[in-house]
Scaffold this motif. Sequence first.
Motif, PDB file in Angstrom:
ATOM      1  N   GLY A 296      40.117  37.683  32.382  1.00 36.22           N
ATOM      2  CA  GLY A 296      41.283  38.518  32.642  1.00 36.22           C
ATOM      3  C   GLY A 296      41.626  38.590  34.115  1.00 36.22           C
ATOM      4  N   LEU A 297      40.609  38.653  34.973  1.00 34.01           N
ATOM      5  CA  LEU A 297      40.857  38.683  36.417  1.00 34.01           C
ATOM      6  C   LEU A 297      41.483  37.374  36.904  1.00 34.01           C
ATOM      7  CD1 LEU A 297      37.620  40.463  37.703  1.00 34.01           C
ATOM      8  CD2 LEU A 297      39.928  41.431  37.505  1.00 34.01           C
ATOM      9  N   VAL A 298      41.063  36.261  36.314  1.00 36.66           N
ATOM     10  CA  VAL A 298      41.666  34.970  36.666  1.00 36.66           C
ATOM     11  C   VAL A 298      43.141  34.961  36.292  1.00 36.66           C
ATOM     12  CG1 VAL A 298      41.667  32.496  36.127  1.00 36.66           C
ATOM     13  CG2 VAL A 298      39.509  33.688  36.542  1.00 36.66           C
ATOM     14  N   MET A 299      43.472  35.501  35.110  1.00 39.37           N
ATOM     15  CA  MET A 299      44.882  35.573  34.707  1.00 39.37           C
ATOM     16  C   MET A 299      45.670  36.518  35.606  1.00 39.37           C
ATOM     17  SD  MET A 299      45.320  33.452  32.316  1.00 39.37           S
ATOM     18  CE  MET A 299      43.936  32.318  32.377  1.00 39.37           C
ATOM     19  N   ALA A 300      45.045  37.630  36.011  1.00 39.16           N
ATOM     20  CA  ALA A 300      45.719  38.560  36.922  1.00 39.16           C
ATOM     21  C   ALA A 300      45.981  37.898  38.271  1.00 39.16           C
ATOM     22  CB  ALA A 300      44.872  39.821  37.097  1.00 39.16           C
ATOM     23  N   LEU A 301      45.001  37.120  38.763  1.00 39.56           N
ATOM     24  CA  LEU A 301      45.191  36.390  40.011  1.00 39.56           C
ATOM     25  C   LEU A 301      46.304  35.374  39.879  1.00 39.56           C
ATOM     26  CD1 LEU A 301      44.157  35.857  42.898  1.00 39.56           C
ATOM     27  CD2 LEU A 301      42.554  34.207  41.918  1.00 39.56           C
ATOM     28  N   ARG A 302      46.390  34.771  38.699  1.00 36.98           N
ATOM     29  CA  ARG A 302      47.474  33.798  38.456  1.00 36.98           C
ATOM     30  C   ARG A 302      48.827  34.479  38.547  1.00 36.98           C
ATOM     31  NH1 ARG A 302      50.835  30.961  38.580  1.00 36.98           N
ATOM     32  NH2 ARG A 302      51.357  29.069  37.408  1.00 36.98           N
TER      33      ARG A 302
END
Length: 327
Positions: A296-302
């Motif tokens: 989820g954090l990777v998607m938020a960073l995206r």
Amino acid sequence: MRLGSLETSCRRLTKAAFSLSAVLATLLPIEPVLAHGAAPHGPEDLWHSWQTDPLVTIPLIASSLLFACGVWRLRGSLGRLLPGFGMGQILCFAAGTALLAFALLSPLESLSQPLLSAHMVQHILLIAVAPPLLVLGKPEVAWLWALPEEWRRAMARNRGARSILSFLSPCAKPIPAALIHMATLWIWHSPALFDAAVASDRLHWLEHALFFGTALLFWRAVIKAHSGREAAAAALIACFITLLQSGLLSALLSFAREALYHTPDPGDWGLTALEDQQLAGAIMSLPMCAIYLVSGLVMALRLLTPPGRERRSPLPVAPSDLLKQSS
């Protein structure tokens, strides 16, 4: 001349993969031990409990041979691998396959019968570790290149397959895939069905297949969503939903006042049934929820990445695009 001999070699290797699968299916017994195998009587018997389940070994061997053939053919015909499909993808596929074999063929499989905590470790590997690695490995690219050219062209022109894929495409989006995966986990963790799966090898095999299949669907939707900002928002919601339900299920196991499942007595392993269940809940909450949180954090960073810095994967994923690369 070199391309012709390479084509001939790949044809032979592809046929050998299918032939080996057929031979193994004939020679290996399918009736004994479809899923659990014989449970070890104690820690001293653990490392003697390796499995040879043909329903696992045959697909793993065949898929690995086809993947190797596809990589070899890709490098031989183009002189290089495709952009977005390199050594990183090869290592991810190898790691995912090895972890899948460890989860289903190692002594962990036999240990999962008397211990719910070991059962949970197995499920984490099948749900949250091996599937994302396999999806990152992009095996469909290598598998497609391993097939003879006429097969690839026939697949690209097959309208029936296109219609089926188009009909099922809504399920491959992040939120529907997360809901399907979540429903599968909760249904199979209901006490009645869970106990039935422990008692029946065929039901346990079906449980594994559905866990792994819906996990592949979920992780493919999430990882594919990283290529676009709009899809990344849906993937972030999907990761949050999955994180929330995993935390809720682990809390239910950890804080229950009595054992919810009628598993075999884990007393030989120094645990009561309730302690084993609490340990299973803790195992589920820590690594599994951490994986969903990081995703989820990777998607938020995206989503926070400025539009000008977006990086789109140049790897063609459609069969028609791959055919253009091979022609």
